[in-house]
Design an enzyme around this catalytic site. Structure first.
Site, PDB file in Angstrom:
ATOM      1  N   GLY A  29      13.519  49.519  20.997  1.00 16.13           N
ATOM      2  CA  GLY A  29      14.531  49.376  19.771  1.00 16.13           C
ATOM      3  C   GLY A  29      14.417  47.981  19.292  1.00 16.13           C
ATOM      4  CB  ALA A  30      11.598  46.226  18.816  1.00 17.48           C
ATOM      5  N   GLY A  33      18.663  44.195  15.050  1.00 17.52           N
ATOM      6  CA  GLY A  33      19.477  43.735  16.213  1.00 17.52           C
ATOM      7  C   GLY A  33      18.932  42.592  17.229  1.00 17.52           C
ATOM      8  CB  ILE A  34      19.835  42.310  20.650  1.00 16.13           C
ATOM      9  CG1 ILE A  34      21.346  41.923  20.519  1.00 16.13           C
ATOM     10  CG2 ILE A  34      19.169  41.521  21.770  1.00 16.13           C
ATOM     11  CD1 ILE A  34      22.160  42.511  21.579  1.00 16.13           C
ATOM     12  N   GLY A  35      17.041  43.344  19.693  1.00 20.03           N
ATOM     13  CA  GLY A  35      15.820  43.590  19.951  1.00 20.03           C
ATOM     14  C   GLY A  35      14.689  43.012  18.973  1.00 20.03           C
ATOM     15  CE1 TYR A 190      26.263  50.885  25.042  1.00 26.34           C
ATOM     16  CE2 TYR A 190      28.184  49.617  25.780  1.00 26.34           C
ATOM     17  CZ  TYR A 190      26.995  49.757  25.195  1.00 26.34           C
ATOM     18  OH  TYR A 190      26.486  48.595  24.898  1.00 26.34           O
TER      19      TYR A 190
HETATM   20  N1  LIG Z   1      25.622  44.221  20.065  1.00 24.21           N
HETATM   21  C1  LIG Z   1      26.431  44.152  21.150  1.00 24.21           C
HETATM   22  O1  LIG Z   1      27.731  43.495  21.185  1.00 24.21           O
HETATM   23  C2  LIG Z   1      25.916  44.386  22.431  1.00 24.21           C
HETATM   24  C3  LIG Z   1      26.889  44.294  23.565  1.00 24.21           C
HETATM   25  C4  LIG Z   1      26.398  44.609  24.798  1.00 24.21           C
HETATM   26  C5  LIG Z   1      25.340  45.169  25.028  1.00 24.21           C
HETATM   27  N2  LIG Z   1      24.497  45.405  23.970  1.00 24.21           N
HETATM   28  C6  LIG Z   1      23.087  46.176  24.173  1.00 24.21           C
HETATM   29  O2  LIG Z   1      22.147  45.596  23.410  1.00 24.21           O
HETATM   30  C7  LIG Z   1      21.108  46.619  23.334  1.00 24.21           C
HETATM   31  C8  LIG Z   1      20.641  46.325  21.767  1.00 24.21           C
HETATM   32  O3  LIG Z   1      21.680  46.739  20.846  1.00 24.21           O
HETATM   33  P1  LIG Z   1      22.061  46.226  19.622  1.00 24.21           P
HETATM   34  O4  LIG Z   1      23.526  45.511  19.598  1.00 24.21           O
HETATM   35  O5  LIG Z   1      20.966  45.329  19.161  1.00 24.21           O
HETATM   36  O6  LIG Z   1      22.352  47.431  18.538  1.00 24.21           O
HETATM   37  P2  LIG Z   1      21.568  47.979  17.278  1.00 24.21           P
HETATM   38  O7  LIG Z   1      21.424  46.890  16.325  1.00 24.21           O
HETATM   39  O8  LIG Z   1      22.112  49.368  16.962  1.00 24.21           O
HETATM   40  O9  LIG Z   1      20.008  48.321  17.727  1.00 24.21           O
HETATM   41  C9  LIG Z   1      19.714  49.335  18.697  1.00 24.21           C
HETATM   42  C10 LIG Z   1      18.359  49.787  18.939  1.00 24.21           C
HETATM   43  O10 LIG Z   1      18.053  50.775  19.519  1.00 24.21           O
HETATM   44  C11 LIG Z   1      17.185  51.617  18.956  1.00 24.21           C
HETATM   45  N3  LIG Z   1      17.320  53.116  19.381  1.00 24.21           N
HETATM   46  C12 LIG Z   1      18.497  53.733  19.481  1.00 24.21           C
HETATM   47  N4  LIG Z   1      18.137  55.135  20.022  1.00 24.21           N
HETATM   48  C13 LIG Z   1      16.897  55.056  20.176  1.00 24.21           C
HETATM   49  C14 LIG Z   1      16.304  56.138  20.746  1.00 24.21           C
HETATM   50  N5  LIG Z   1      16.705  57.368  20.982  1.00 24.21           N
HETATM   51  N6  LIG Z   1      14.688  55.661  20.940  1.00 24.21           N
HETATM   52  C15 LIG Z   1      14.392  54.487  20.752  1.00 24.21           C
HETATM   53  N7  LIG Z   1      15.261  53.401  20.245  1.00 24.21           N
HETATM   54  C16 LIG Z   1      16.574  53.869  20.060  1.00 24.21           C
HETATM   55  C17 LIG Z   1      17.841  51.630  17.468  1.00 24.21           C
HETATM   56  O11 LIG Z   1      16.861  52.281  16.783  1.00 24.21           O
HETATM   57  P3  LIG Z   1      17.170  52.789  15.219  1.00 24.21           P
HETATM   58  O12 LIG Z   1      17.320  51.378  14.362  1.00 24.21           O
HETATM   59  O13 LIG Z   1      16.007  53.619  14.764  1.00 24.21           O
HETATM   60  O14 LIG Z   1      18.511  53.617  15.611  1.00 24.21           O
HETATM   61  C18 LIG Z   1      17.912  50.119  17.527  1.00 24.21           C
HETATM   62  O15 LIG Z   1      16.472  49.588  17.151  1.00 24.21           O
HETATM   63  C19 LIG Z   1      21.669  47.682  23.707  1.00 24.21           C
HETATM   64  O16 LIG Z   1      21.182  48.254  24.784  1.00 24.21           O
HETATM   65  C20 LIG Z   1      23.073  47.669  23.616  1.00 24.21           C
HETATM   66  O17 LIG Z   1      23.722  48.493  24.574  1.00 24.21           O
HETATM   67  C21 LIG Z   1      24.822  45.236  22.639  1.00 24.21           C
END
Ligand SMILES: NC(=O)c1ccc[n+]([C@@H]2O[C@H](COP(=O)([O-])OP(=O)(O)OC[C@H]3O[C@@H](n4cnc5c(N)ncnc54)[C@H](OP(=O)(O)O)[C@@H]3O)[C@@H](O)[C@H]2O)c1
Length: 311
Positions: A29-30, A33-35, A190
């Site tokens: 998920g790079a 966002g965080i990735g 979730y």
């Molecule tokens: N943001 C927060 O406040 C928060 C808080 C607690 C935990 N987290 C955790 O942090 C992690 C990163 O999330 P983020 O906040 O950076 O959200 P994000 O910006 O939505 O990024 C999520 C990433 O996961 C990828 N992804 C989703 N479904 C996938 C799949 N089926 N196969 C491969 N990649 C997939 C997305 O790809 P696409 O762009 O192609 O969809 C995107 O690159 C997650 O595990 C989330 O649960 C986030």
């Protein structure tokens, strides 16, 4: 240096002085966002990084933006892209087969990708999407890469979980993991998947800690990303109100970089869950004997993974 960082720490600060030259990291998920910030900072530390993404075009755009924005500090050859859709076990297997067919080591696996959905959706293999993408996809990926990770030791596996695990609806017997017999709750489902990320890290340490593999889970904070993209329109005002109080991705990736690189975490001790680069509280269930092992076994059955020694 545990204790030197806090919620204001950025990922770059968490990685300062860390030398990852000659190390290879895979980040799921790079592309956003965080990735994406994690990739950027690991690459700044000298690592070679594979961006494991479901949409190759989005990943290419993200990679180009990262390299252009780094002002020459990141050599383009250090970042490559590979397709990985965690909602498809076939895609996970194809990704892992390609990685293990090459001789490249894997020193860091960052299981970062995730979805947060309001309604019940299914993966291609029929799993409820939080279970399937956030846990089972990463579970199978990790198991298929484990031999290579162990050969590359010292190595770390970092599961990006969430404090939403405190709202998990999991019991000791892991009843109804796939949400077929209960009224569905997107938030609790979730949270359950995020508790599984922690349980999985714990069991990895129990089984492979002696092999030089350390596994961690973390809460990144509430971060300005696209994670809420699937939430209904009426949640938008809530998001807008919260936005100024949320971490930017520069700080949102700090605990990931900390767990992946801090020298004092070379071996996993009792504490394996972090938030703001510091130990964080875990739900009671995480400390109950047998639960993590049971989850491992059940997950292996669900994804059809046979471990060595099983016939
Ligand atoms: N943001 C927060 O406040 C928060 C808080 C607690 C935990 N987290 C955790 O942090 C992690 C990163 O999330 P983020 O906040 O950076 O959200 P994000 O910006 O939505 O990024 C999520 C990433 O996961 C990828 N992804 C989703 N479904 C996938 C799949 N089926 N196969 C491969 N990649 C997939 C997305 O790809 P696409 O762009 O192609 O969809 C995107 O690159 C997650 O595990 C989330 O649960 C986030």
């Amino acid at each position: 240096m545990q204790g030197a960082f806090d919620r204001r720490t950025t990922a770059e600060q968490a990685g300062r002085g860390v030398d990852l030259r000659g190390r290879h990291a895979i980040v799921t998920g790079a592309n956003t966002g965080i990735g994406l910030e994690t990739v950027r900072v690991l690459a700044l530390c000298g690592a070679e990084v594979t961006m494991a993404c479901r949409d190759a075009q989005r990943a290419r755009v993200a990679r180009e933006g990262l390299i252009a924005g780094a002002g020459g500090r990141v050599e383009p050859s250090r970042i490559d892209i590979a397709e990985l859709d965690l909602a498809s076990l076939a895609s996970v297997r194809a990704f892992a087969a390609a990685r293990t067919a090459s001789a490249r080591p894997i020193h860091l696996l960052i299981n970062n990708a995730g979805v947060m959905l309001p309604d019940r959706r299914q993966t291609r293999d029929g799993f409820e999407a939080h279970l399937g993408v956030n846990h089972l996809g990463h579970f199978l990926l990790t198991l298929l890469l484990l031999d290579r990770i162990r050969q590359s030791a010292p190595a770390r596996i970092v599961n990006v979980a969430s404090d939403a695990m405190h709202f998990a609806a999991l019991d000791e017997e892991l009843t109804d993991l796939n949400w077929e017999a209960r009224r569905y709750s997107g938030w609790r489902s979730y949270g359950s998947s995020k508790l599984m990320n922690l349980l999985f890290a714990g069991e990895l340490n129990r089984r492979f800690g002696e092999d030089g593999v350390a596994a961690y889970a973390l809460h990144p904070g509430i971060v300005q990303t696209e994670l809420a993209r699937d939430q209904p329109w009426w949640m938008l005002p809530v998001g807008l109100l919260m936005w100024p109080f949320m971490k930017g991705v520069d700080r949102g990736a700090a605990t990931t970089v900390y767990a992946a690189t801090a020298p004092e975490l070379a071996r996993a001790g009792e504490t394996i869950y972090f938030s703001d680069c510091a130990p964080a509280r875990t739900p009671k269930l995480a400390g109950q004997a047998g639960v993590a092992g049971r989850l491992w076994q059940r997950s292996a059955e669900l994804v059809g993974h046979r471990e060595q020694g099983q016939d």
